[in-house]
Scaffold this motif. Structure first.
Motif, PDB file in Angstrom:
ATOM      1  N   THR A 249      11.025  13.084 -11.585  1.00 43.27           N
ATOM      2  CA  THR A 249       9.870  13.764 -12.166  1.00 43.27           C
ATOM      3  C   THR A 249       9.200  14.568 -11.059  1.00 43.27           C
ATOM      4  O   THR A 249       8.876  14.013 -10.008  1.00 43.27           O
ATOM      5  CB  THR A 249       8.872  12.731 -12.754  1.00 43.27           C
ATOM      6  N   GLU A 250       9.002  15.863 -11.285  1.00 44.04           N
ATOM      7  CA  GLU A 250       8.402  16.699 -10.247  1.00 44.04           C
ATOM      8  C   GLU A 250       7.030  16.185  -9.825  1.00 44.04           C
ATOM      9  O   GLU A 250       6.219  15.788 -10.674  1.00 44.04           O
ATOM     10  CB  GLU A 250       8.274  18.144 -10.728  1.00 44.04           C
ATOM     11  N   ASN A 251       6.807  16.159  -8.500  1.00 44.37           N
ATOM     12  CA  ASN A 251       5.527  15.820  -7.878  1.00 44.37           C
ATOM     13  C   ASN A 251       5.070  14.383  -8.137  1.00 44.37           C
ATOM     14  O   ASN A 251       3.899  14.070  -7.940  1.00 44.37           O
ATOM     15  CB  ASN A 251       4.424  16.796  -8.307  1.00 44.37           C
ATOM     16  N   PHE A 252       5.973  13.517  -8.562  1.00 42.66           N
ATOM     17  CA  PHE A 252       5.616  12.114  -8.809  1.00 42.66           C
ATOM     18  C   PHE A 252       5.949  11.279  -7.572  1.00 42.66           C
ATOM     19  O   PHE A 252       7.094  11.253  -7.129  1.00 42.66           O
ATOM     20  CB  PHE A 252       6.372  11.554 -10.020  1.00 42.66           C
ATOM     21  N   VAL A 253       4.950  10.626  -7.018  1.00 42.06           N
ATOM     22  CA  VAL A 253       5.120   9.765  -5.846  1.00 42.06           C
ATOM     23  C   VAL A 253       5.337   8.340  -6.345  1.00 42.06           C
ATOM     24  O   VAL A 253       4.429   7.723  -6.900  1.00 42.06           O
ATOM     25  CB  VAL A 253       3.883   9.827  -4.919  1.00 42.06           C
ATOM     26  N   TRP A 254       6.569   7.818  -6.134  1.00 47.09           N
ATOM     27  CA  TRP A 254       6.892   6.447  -6.562  1.00 47.09           C
ATOM     28  C   TRP A 254       6.609   5.531  -5.366  1.00 47.09           C
ATOM     29  O   TRP A 254       7.479   5.267  -4.538  1.00 47.09           O
ATOM     30  CB  TRP A 254       8.352   6.349  -6.996  1.00 47.09           C
ATOM     31  N   LEU A 255       5.350   5.074  -5.277  1.00 45.77           N
ATOM     32  CA  LEU A 255       4.923   4.192  -4.197  1.00 45.77           C
ATOM     33  C   LEU A 255       3.889   3.232  -4.761  1.00 45.77           C
ATOM     34  O   LEU A 255       2.895   3.656  -5.347  1.00 45.77           O
ATOM     35  CB  LEU A 255       4.328   4.999  -3.044  1.00 45.77           C
ATOM     36  N   TYR A 256       4.155   1.928  -4.587  1.00 50.67           N
ATOM     37  CA  TYR A 256       3.269   0.906  -5.126  1.00 50.67           C
ATOM     38  C   TYR A 256       2.906  -0.093  -4.034  1.00 50.67           C
ATOM     39  O   TYR A 256       3.682  -0.350  -3.119  1.00 50.67           O
ATOM     40  CB  TYR A 256       3.939   0.200  -6.310  1.00 50.67           C
ATOM     41  N   ARG A 257       1.693  -0.663  -4.183  1.00 53.18           N
ATOM     42  CA  ARG A 257       1.169  -1.580  -3.181  1.00 53.18           C
ATOM     43  C   ARG A 257       0.668  -2.861  -3.849  1.00 53.18           C
ATOM     44  O   ARG A 257       0.122  -2.833  -4.953  1.00 53.18           O
ATOM     45  CB  ARG A 257       0.001  -0.919  -2.451  1.00 53.18           C
TER      46      ARG A 257
ATOM     47  N   ALA B 216      -2.660  -2.207  13.409  1.00 45.38           N
ATOM     48  CA  ALA B 216      -2.816  -1.698  12.042  1.00 45.38           C
ATOM     49  C   ALA B 216      -2.173  -0.334  11.844  1.00 45.38           C
ATOM     50  O   ALA B 216      -2.528   0.397  10.924  1.00 45.38           O
ATOM     51  CB  ALA B 216      -4.306  -1.631  11.687  1.00 45.38           C
ATOM     52  N   GLY B 217      -1.213   0.048  12.702  1.00 41.99           N
ATOM     53  CA  GLY B 217      -0.563   1.342  12.585  1.00 41.99           C
ATOM     54  C   GLY B 217       0.675   1.271  11.716  1.00 41.99           C
ATOM     55  O   GLY B 217       1.249   0.198  11.513  1.00 41.99           O
ATOM     56  N   GLY B 218       1.085   2.410  11.206  1.00 38.72           N
ATOM     57  CA  GLY B 218       2.291   2.447  10.395  1.00 38.72           C
ATOM     58  C   GLY B 218       2.766   3.862  10.138  1.00 38.72           C
ATOM     59  O   GLY B 218       2.029   4.830  10.297  1.00 38.72           O
ATOM     60  N   VAL B 219       4.033   3.956   9.730  1.00 37.63           N
ATOM     61  CA  VAL B 219       4.673   5.226   9.402  1.00 37.63           C
ATOM     62  C   VAL B 219       5.366   5.056   8.055  1.00 37.63           C
ATOM     63  O   VAL B 219       6.109   4.100   7.841  1.00 37.63           O
ATOM     64  CB  VAL B 219       5.700   5.633  10.485  1.00 37.63           C
ATOM     65  N   LEU B 220       5.122   5.999   7.157  1.00 39.72           N
ATOM     66  CA  LEU B 220       5.702   5.993   5.816  1.00 39.72           C
ATOM     67  C   LEU B 220       6.581   7.233   5.656  1.00 39.72           C
ATOM     68  O   LEU B 220       6.069   8.354   5.613  1.00 39.72           O
ATOM     69  CB  LEU B 220       4.590   6.002   4.756  1.00 39.72           C
ATOM     70  N   PRO B 221       7.908   7.072   5.586  1.00 40.76           N
ATOM     71  CA  PRO B 221       8.798   8.227   5.406  1.00 40.76           C
ATOM     72  C   PRO B 221       8.841   8.692   3.948  1.00 40.76           C
ATOM     73  O   PRO B 221       8.984   7.886   3.031  1.00 40.76           O
ATOM     74  CB  PRO B 221      10.174   7.697   5.818  1.00 40.76           C
TER      75      PRO B 221
ATOM     76  N   GLY C 128      -3.904  -0.057   8.556  1.00 38.41           N
ATOM     77  CA  GLY C 128      -3.110  -1.022   7.799  1.00 38.41           C
ATOM     78  C   GLY C 128      -2.689  -0.563   6.421  1.00 38.41           C
ATOM     79  O   GLY C 128      -2.440  -1.386   5.545  1.00 38.41           O
ATOM     80  N   GLY C 129      -2.604   0.741   6.197  1.00 37.94           N
ATOM     81  CA  GLY C 129      -2.145   1.251   4.916  1.00 37.94           C
ATOM     82  C   GLY C 129      -3.241   1.467   3.896  1.00 37.94           C
ATOM     83  O   GLY C 129      -2.960   1.796   2.748  1.00 37.94           O
ATOM     84  N   GLU C 130      -4.489   1.319   4.294  1.00 43.11           N
ATOM     85  CA  GLU C 130      -5.593   1.610   3.362  1.00 43.11           C
ATOM     86  C   GLU C 130      -5.597   3.094   3.022  1.00 43.11           C
ATOM     87  O   GLU C 130      -5.939   3.478   1.919  1.00 43.11           O
ATOM     88  CB  GLU C 130      -6.937   1.193   3.963  1.00 43.11           C
TER      89      GLU C 130
ATOM     90  N   ASN D 117      -0.173  -8.087   1.968  1.00 42.46           N
ATOM     91  CA  ASN D 117      -0.108  -6.641   1.774  1.00 42.46           C
ATOM     92  C   ASN D 117       1.300  -6.087   1.928  1.00 42.46           C
ATOM     93  O   ASN D 117       1.886  -6.160   3.003  1.00 42.46           O
ATOM     94  CB  ASN D 117      -1.034  -5.955   2.779  1.00 42.46           C
ATOM     95  N   GLY D 118       1.804  -5.492   0.832  1.00 47.63           N
ATOM     96  CA  GLY D 118       3.143  -4.924   0.846  1.00 47.63           C
ATOM     97  C   GLY D 118       3.232  -3.645   0.048  1.00 47.63           C
ATOM     98  O   GLY D 118       2.372  -3.348  -0.788  1.00 47.63           O
ATOM     99  N   TRP D 119       4.273  -2.868   0.322  1.00 47.87           N
ATOM    100  CA  TRP D 119       4.514  -1.587  -0.331  1.00 47.87           C
ATOM    101  C   TRP D 119       5.976  -1.511  -0.743  1.00 47.87           C
ATOM    102  O   TRP D 119       6.854  -1.997  -0.040  1.00 47.87           O
ATOM    103  CB  TRP D 119       4.233  -0.422   0.620  1.00 47.87           C
ATOM    104  N   ILE D 120       6.242  -0.864  -1.879  1.00 44.81           N
ATOM    105  CA  ILE D 120       7.599  -0.583  -2.332  1.00 44.81           C
ATOM    106  C   ILE D 120       7.679   0.909  -2.625  1.00 44.81           C
ATOM    107  O   ILE D 120       6.826   1.463  -3.324  1.00 44.81           O
ATOM    108  CB  ILE D 120       7.980  -1.405  -3.582  1.00 44.81           C
ATOM    109  N   GLY D 121       8.695   1.552  -2.068  1.00 44.56           N
ATOM    110  CA  GLY D 121       8.910   2.976  -2.294  1.00 44.56           C
ATOM    111  C   GLY D 121      10.106   3.201  -3.190  1.00 44.56           C
ATOM    112  O   GLY D 121      10.965   2.336  -3.335  1.00 44.56           O
ATOM    113  N   GLY D 122      10.167   4.384  -3.773  1.00 41.44           N
ATOM    114  CA  GLY D 122      11.285   4.690  -4.646  1.00 41.44           C
ATOM    115  C   GLY D 122      11.282   6.136  -5.091  1.00 41.44           C
ATOM    116  O   GLY D 122      10.665   7.005  -4.467  1.00 41.44           O
ATOM    117  N   TYR D 123      11.969   6.377  -6.197  1.00 48.32           N
ATOM    118  CA  TYR D 123      12.182   7.733  -6.686  1.00 48.32           C
ATOM    119  C   TYR D 123      12.329   7.709  -8.198  1.00 48.32           C
ATOM    120  O   TYR D 123      12.913   6.781  -8.772  1.00 48.32           O
ATOM    121  CB  TYR D 123      13.458   8.305  -6.072  1.00 48.32           C
TER     122      TYR D 123
END
Length: 187
Positions: free
Chosen positions: A32-40, A75-80, A100-102, A23-29
């Motif tokens: 585009t207005e209101n577009f969340v660039w986050l993939y799992r 299973a805790g986490g913080v996503l900035p 765990g990011g579910e 299980n992994g996540w990649i963030g980005g930018y």
């Protein structure tokens, strides 16, 4: 198709984090207005799916910049997440997870909090450069800390804590951006 399950080529990638080998996540930018660039991924990065986050309605429309989450056992986490809101100001929102990011829960918005550090899913610090704040409830509420102030013109550029009482702060001076100072706290 394979294209539906791969990372998009568009957008700027801010980095990734894995909670475990699958299980992994990649963030980005992307601009585009209101577009969340986050993939799992749930299969070691072979396929990826877009993660949807609830954005704070009062700050929309906004450009959204996501950063890699930080995970804490079990299973805790913080996503900035950083928003450039319609009012032209920047806000940091820390989404938290206990599963765990579910799922991710939106917390309070902090203006200009570019510097932050968490030692658990509940406890962390944030700074807008001059003020220092602390949370004990997973970024839901923040306490403004009083401390012997920084010298004139200095601002926090990095925080690093190894426990609830031991930490370091790197500062820079606005007048001479090459001058850095390192501070330590034991309390």
């Amino acid at each position: 198709s394979d294209e539906e399950h791969s990372l998009p080529e568009n957008g700027f990638k801010n980095g990734g984090a894995f909670m475990n080998t699958n299980n992994g996540w990649i963030g980005g930018y992307t601009p585009t207005e209101n577009f969340v660039w986050l993939y799992r991924t749930t299969d070691q990065g072979r396929s990826w799916s877009k993660v949807e986050l609830d954005l704070p309605a009062g700050l929309l429309p906004a450009f959204v910049d996501t950063y890699p989450p930080r995970f804490f056992p079990p299973a805790g986490g913080v996503l900035p997440v950083r928003l450039m809101a319609a009012d032209g100001k920047y806000y940091n929102i820390f989404y938290t997870t206990r599963n765990g990011g579910e799922s991710w829960v939106q917390t309070s918005a902090i203006p200009n909090a570019r510097v932050y550090e968490f030692i658990s899913a509940s406890e962390g610090w944030a700074s807008d450069g001059s003020s220092l704040m602390r949370t004990f409830d997973g970024a839901v509420t923040w306490i403004l800390l009083s401390y012997s102030g920084l010298p004139e013109g200095e601002r926090f550029t990095m925080l690093n804590f190894v426990s609830a009482t031991m930490g370091w702060a790197l500062t820079t001076n606005d007048a001479t951006t090459t001058a850095h100072h390192l501070y330590r706290t034991n309390d």
